[in-house]
Structures are given as C-alpha cells and as structure tokens.
Design an enzyme around this catalytic site. Sequence first.
Site, PDB file in Angstrom:
ATOM      1  N   GLU A  55      -6.600   9.105  17.130  1.00  0.00           N
ATOM      2  CA  GLU A  55      -6.998  10.521  17.228  1.00  0.00           C
ATOM      3  C   GLU A  55      -7.690  10.977  15.943  1.00  0.00           C
ATOM      4  OE1 GLU A  55      -3.883   9.429  17.820  1.00  0.00           O
ATOM      5  OE2 GLU A  55      -3.877   9.535  19.996  1.00  0.00           O
TER       6      GLU A  55
ATOM      7  N   SER B 115       4.365  -1.173   4.206  1.00  0.00           N
ATOM      8  CA  SER B 115       4.558  -2.495   4.805  1.00  0.00           C
ATOM      9  C   SER B 115       4.919  -3.516   3.726  1.00  0.00           C
ATOM     10  CB  SER B 115       3.282  -2.962   5.513  1.00  0.00           C
ATOM     11  OG  SER B 115       2.934  -2.089   6.545  1.00  0.00           O
TER      12      SER B 115
ATOM     13  N   GLN C 276       0.838  -1.209   0.000  1.00  0.00           N
ATOM     14  CA  GLN C 276       0.000   0.000   0.000  1.00  0.00           C
ATOM     15  C   GLN C 276       0.872   1.258   0.000  1.00  0.00           C
ATOM     16  OE1 GLN C 276      -1.976   0.631   3.747  1.00  0.00           O
ATOM     17  NE2 GLN C 276      -3.654   1.778   2.823  1.00  0.00           N
ATOM     18  N   GLY C 277       0.889   1.978  -1.109  1.00  0.00           N
ATOM     19  CA  GLY C 277       1.699   3.198  -1.209  1.00  0.00           C
ATOM     20  C   GLY C 277       0.849   4.429  -0.923  1.00  0.00           C
ATOM     21  N   TYR C 278       0.541   4.666   0.338  1.00  0.00           N
ATOM     22  CA  TYR C 278      -0.255   5.825   0.745  1.00  0.00           C
ATOM     23  C   TYR C 278       0.640   6.870   1.429  1.00  0.00           C
ATOM     24  CZ  TYR C 278      -5.144   4.212  -0.001  1.00  0.00           C
ATOM     25  OH  TYR C 278      -6.344   3.828  -0.537  1.00  0.00           O
TER      26      TYR C 278
ATOM     27  N   GLU D  91      -9.709  -1.089   5.112  1.00  0.00           N
ATOM     28  CA  GLU D  91      -8.532  -1.315   5.956  1.00  0.00           C
ATOM     29  C   GLU D  91      -8.928  -1.199   7.433  1.00  0.00           C
ATOM     30  OE1 GLU D  91      -5.279   1.391   5.277  1.00  0.00           O
ATOM     31  OE2 GLU D  91      -3.932   0.253   6.583  1.00  0.00           O
TER      32      GLU D  91
HETATM   33  C1  LIG Z   1       1.870  -1.233  11.669  1.00  0.00           C
HETATM   34  C2  LIG Z   1       1.777  -0.125  10.648  1.00  0.00           C
HETATM   35  C3  LIG Z   1       1.681  -0.430   9.302  1.00  0.00           C
HETATM   36  C4  LIG Z   1       1.587   0.592   8.342  1.00  0.00           C
HETATM   37  N1  LIG Z   1       1.543   0.237   7.015  1.00  0.00           N
HETATM   38  C5  LIG Z   1       1.457   1.204   6.071  1.00  0.00           C
HETATM   39  C6  LIG Z   1       1.428   0.845   4.681  1.00  0.00           C
HETATM   40  O1  LIG Z   1       1.512  -0.336   4.331  1.00  0.00           O
HETATM   41  N2  LIG Z   1       1.322   1.816   3.770  1.00  0.00           N
HETATM   42  C7  LIG Z   1       1.214   3.128   4.115  1.00  0.00           C
HETATM   43  O2  LIG Z   1       1.071   3.955   3.218  1.00  0.00           O
HETATM   44  N3  LIG Z   1       1.294   3.513   5.417  1.00  0.00           N
HETATM   45  C8  LIG Z   1       1.412   2.576   6.403  1.00  0.00           C
HETATM   46  N4  LIG Z   1       1.494   2.930   7.735  1.00  0.00           N
HETATM   47  C9  LIG Z   1       1.544   4.342   8.074  1.00  0.00           C
HETATM   48  C10 LIG Z   1       0.298   4.871   8.771  1.00  0.00           C
HETATM   49  O3  LIG Z   1      -0.776   4.974   7.862  1.00  0.00           O
HETATM   50  C11 LIG Z   1       0.666   6.219   9.370  1.00  0.00           C
HETATM   51  O4  LIG Z   1       1.664   5.993  10.355  1.00  0.00           O
HETATM   52  C12 LIG Z   1      -0.509   6.916  10.003  1.00  0.00           C
HETATM   53  O5  LIG Z   1      -1.451   7.308   9.038  1.00  0.00           O
HETATM   54  C13 LIG Z   1      -0.076   8.144  10.817  1.00  0.00           C
HETATM   55  O6  LIG Z   1       0.722   8.992  10.049  1.00  0.00           O
HETATM   56  P1  LIG Z   1       2.138   9.490  10.594  1.00  0.00           P
HETATM   57  O7  LIG Z   1       2.921   8.300  11.045  1.00  0.00           O
HETATM   58  O8  LIG Z   1       2.741  10.364   9.557  1.00  0.00           O
HETATM   59  O9  LIG Z   1       1.812  10.318  11.906  1.00  0.00           O
HETATM   60  P2  LIG Z   1       1.396  11.846  11.979  1.00  0.00           P
HETATM   61  O10 LIG Z   1       0.317  12.121  10.982  1.00  0.00           O
HETATM   62  O11 LIG Z   1       2.606  12.696  11.916  1.00  0.00           O
HETATM   63  O12 LIG Z   1       0.757  11.914  13.427  1.00  0.00           O
HETATM   64  C14 LIG Z   1       1.578  12.035  14.599  1.00  0.00           C
HETATM   65  C15 LIG Z   1       0.650  12.157  15.800  1.00  0.00           C
HETATM   66  O13 LIG Z   1      -0.170  13.327  15.667  1.00  0.00           O
HETATM   67  C16 LIG Z   1      -1.541  12.994  15.792  1.00  0.00           C
HETATM   68  N5  LIG Z   1      -2.341  13.809  14.878  1.00  0.00           N
HETATM   69  C17 LIG Z   1      -2.071  14.114  13.589  1.00  0.00           C
HETATM   70  N6  LIG Z   1      -3.048  14.891  13.064  1.00  0.00           N
HETATM   71  C18 LIG Z   1      -3.984  15.064  14.045  1.00  0.00           C
HETATM   72  C19 LIG Z   1      -5.226  15.773  14.112  1.00  0.00           C
HETATM   73  N7  LIG Z   1      -5.724  16.415  13.055  1.00  0.00           N
HETATM   74  N8  LIG Z   1      -5.924  15.720  15.292  1.00  0.00           N
HETATM   75  C20 LIG Z   1      -5.422  15.038  16.373  1.00  0.00           C
HETATM   76  N9  LIG Z   1      -4.227  14.373  16.368  1.00  0.00           N
HETATM   77  C21 LIG Z   1      -3.527  14.371  15.213  1.00  0.00           C
HETATM   78  C22 LIG Z   1      -1.628  11.517  15.371  1.00  0.00           C
HETATM   79  O14 LIG Z   1      -2.763  10.887  15.952  1.00  0.00           O
HETATM   80  C23 LIG Z   1      -0.330  10.972  15.936  1.00  0.00           C
HETATM   81  O15 LIG Z   1      -0.458  10.651  17.296  1.00  0.00           O
HETATM   82  C24 LIG Z   1       1.583   1.948   8.733  1.00  0.00           C
HETATM   83  C25 LIG Z   1       1.700   2.260  10.101  1.00  0.00           C
HETATM   84  C26 LIG Z   1       1.796   1.243  11.053  1.00  0.00           C
HETATM   85  C27 LIG Z   1       1.932   1.598  12.496  1.00  0.00           C
END
Ligand SMILES: Cc1cc2nc3c(=O)[nH]c(=O)nc-3n(C[C@H](O)[C@H](O)[C@H](O)COP(=O)(O)OP(=O)(O)OC[C@H]3O[C@@H](n4cnc5c(N)ncnc54)[C@H](O)[C@@H]3O)c2cc1C
Length: 397
Positions: free
Chosen positions: A380, A167, A132-134, A249
């Site tokens: 969140e 992933s 998944q390239g998101y 998902e």
């Molecule tokens: C086990 C696992 C598998 C994953 N696999 C994939 C994958 O295959 N493909 C892919 O594309 N991604 C994948 N991800 C990534 C995942 O989608 C992101 O980690 C997630 O969307 C959060 O983005 P970020 O890590 O950039 O955190 P950030 O967006 O930087 O968030 C950091 C913190 O700020 C909080 N926050 C951010 N915005 C708000 C808001 N508006 N209100 C309140 N709080 C907020 C968040 O809740 C978090 O606690 C995976 C993540 C995990 C843990």
Amino acid sequence: MTDQLESFRSETRAWLEANCPETMRSPMAGEEDFVWGGRTFKFKHPDQKLWLDRMAAKGWTAPMWPKAYGGDGLSNAENAVLAQEMKRIHARPPLFSFGLWMLGPVLLEYASEEQKLEHLPKIVRGEIRWCQGYSEPGAGSDLASLQTKCEDQGDHWLINGQKIWTSYANEADWCFCLVRTDTSVKHEGISFVLIDMQTPGVETRPIKLISGSSPFCETFFTDVKIPKDAMVGRLNGGWEIAKRLLQYERTNISGFGSVGGVSGDLIEIAKANIGLENGVLADGDLRARIAAHKMAERAYALTTQRAMEEAKAGQNVSHMASMFKVAGATLNIERCELMLEAAGSRGFGWSGEGFSPEELAVTRGWLRSKGNSIEGGTTEVNLNVVAKRVLGLRDTQ
Ligand SMILES: Cc1cc2nc3c(=O)[nH]c(=O)nc-3n(C[C@H](O)[C@H](O)[C@H](O)COP(=O)(O)OP(=O)(O)OC[C@H]3O[C@@H](n4cnc5c(N)ncnc54)[C@H](O)[C@@H]3O)c2cc1C
C-alpha cells in the site's frame, strides 16, 4: 564487445566448474542452507565456507563493487553473464547479506573513504553480519516518525531508544540504524549511524513467531556510546541515505526469483505432480494460470532489463524501485502459491526424510513469501509512492 563478453563467459564457466563444490549445486531447502556470514555464523557444511571464501577472493560476492573494496568491478553485462553461468550449474549464492544488498551500495555512495575501507571488504568476505535498525513500535510505514535519540556528547554520540522487527539482530555483529538527532523537525532531524552490537547497552530480544522460529527481534539501546566517526553522511542528512537504502532493499526484494530461496521450476513441478494429457498439463485451469503467470514474469523481467539499460544510459530510474517492489513481491507471492498448488501433497512437507529438499523448499518458500508485501515498505505504501512520484497524482485529503 561481444567477443570480450564471450571470452568472459568461457573463463567464468571454467572457473565455476573448477571451483564450485558439487554440494553447492542444488537448491537450498531450509534456513541452515543460507550462508549469512558473521562472527558467530555456524556453517552447516564445510563446503559452504569453501565456496564463500573462493567467491569472495575472486570478488564475486559483490561482483560489481570496485576492486579496491573487495569486488571485481564487473559491468552490468558481465554481471549478467556471471549470474547466467551460476544458474547453469545451479550454483547457490555464496552469501546472503544485508551488507551486500543494502548497506554496501549506500556506503559506496555516501561514506567517507575510511568508512568504505573499514566496512566494505568485511561485507564482501562475509566476516561481519549487519542488521537493519529502521522500524520502531511507533514508526513503520511512517518511518520518519522514529524517536530513537542520538545526542552529541562532544567526543561521542549517546543513543537511547527502541527498534522492532530487526531481522536477525540477535545474530548480527553490527547494525545500520536511523536515529533522531533533531527533535524540532521530522525528516531533516534524522541521521544514519553504524552501531557495533557488542557495545554496552545494546540488547536484543527475539520475537517468537507461530512457526516456532524467531527471525525478528526487538532491539533496545540504553545509553549506548558510539564514536563520532560512526555517522555516515552529514548530521541530520540521514533521511536521504535511508531512502536510497530502501530503494536497494526494494529492488532486492523485487528480484522475485531469489526471494525465499524457492528456485525450483514451476512447470517441471507441475508436470511431475499433475501429469500430462495429450502432451499438456492435465489440469486445464492450473495450466492457464501458470501460463498467465509465466507471461507476467517474462514481461517483468523485460521491464527490469529495460530499466537497467536506461540506468546505464544515464537516465534516473530511482523512482522505479517502488514499482518493482510491488510488482516483484506480487509475482513472487503468486509464484509460490502456484508452486505449492502444483506440488500437491508433496508441498505439505515441513521437515523429515519423506520429502526431498526441493519439496521442503516449496513449502518454506511459500510461507516466507507472505512477508514480501510488508518488508521494505508495504505494498500500500509503495503504491502511494508510485501514485505521487511516478504518476504525479495529488493527495485527495
Ligand atoms: C519479513 C520482514 C522483515 C522485516 N525486517 C525488518 C528489519 O530488518 N528492520 C526493520 O527496521 N524493519 C523490518 N521489518 C519491518 C517492516 O519494515 C515494517 O513491518 C513495514 O515497514 C510496515 O510497518 P508496520 O509493520 O509498522 O505496519 P504499519 O505501518 O502499522 O501498517 C499497517 C497497515 O497499514 C497500512 N498503511 C500504513 N500507512 C498507510 C498509508 N499511508 N496508506 C495506505 N495504507 C497504509 C500498511 O500498508 C499496513 O497494511 C520487516 C518486516 C517483515 C515482514
């Protein structure tokens, strides 16, 4: 209807008894027990392949998909019976797959007939592994900020950019990917494309974690050319597909019983390790917390069942994915904590013969559950969705 279901149940039971190998009737203890499929996948045991092939031939890796695309066209009720019968003999899922859980359902809804016929049967048979390239370094929770560029070059699309947290990208054959096709608008400038990971210019770099494993990658696209028919849906129409896929998902992650492969029975583990006093669990505090958790689990199961019934009756339940994701992830994390606590010192195992596969599954499942509140959108962010779309609350900013 009941008679029909009962005869489906007995046929299913007989088929599973005859076809599920004995070795596939125990909990999964480690990563190598999960069958992800794909061109380069190494089966740990020949029975894994046998079980996958038999289930795929029956259409039961995607039981509810239409037969034309490799499924068996089962109804919700039949699918539930199949799940119950598999659980009865502790049959392992034959295939774990982003293709099954996420991509397939949106292809069924948005793809052209050619795209469906090309990709869905390969997902059913576990031949192609998808990633998944998101997420991007600057686009996680605010996913629509993504910058990976996709330009129309006449006879092909040209892709440049970077994804992160992809992933198993290094083990995947194809990637479903969100790209920017219009830089002048945000959500309306995103498209949904399918990329063969063998295409020149695609590079993956595993990210090493503290546990020693590397389940995530950085994924780079440098002048990657993909064919024009690799776009699903219309140009700049990818955000709608992206959101729908996230619902699948989230719903999948919220199926807390299956996340992390911890399928052991919490009460049995507690009884075996804590012991009984006057017929009840010796530790009163743990007993009360397990009871509260079991009640919450039951309420959750009934709520998901209700949503399924409402969906069958034609009601729109799409907004519920975020609620289920939050509740399911929270429950799963709590269940894994309780299982670890109930396992006592037997829950400290990481590897080795001193621990049974079930005990190792408890430790690993607990560690894996930590990601449940982040993946597929954080708790969140999903609470924000619930506040806005379900409760109708307005932003205070
Ligand atoms: C086990 C696992 C598998 C994953 N696999 C994939 C994958 O295959 N493909 C892919 O594309 N991604 C994948 N991800 C990534 C995942 O989608 C992101 O980690 C997630 O969307 C959060 O983005 P970020 O890590 O950039 O955190 P950030 O967006 O930087 O968030 C950091 C913190 O700020 C909080 N926050 C951010 N915005 C708000 C808001 N508006 N209100 C309140 N709080 C907020 C968040 O809740 C978090 O606690 C995976 C993540 C995990 C843990």
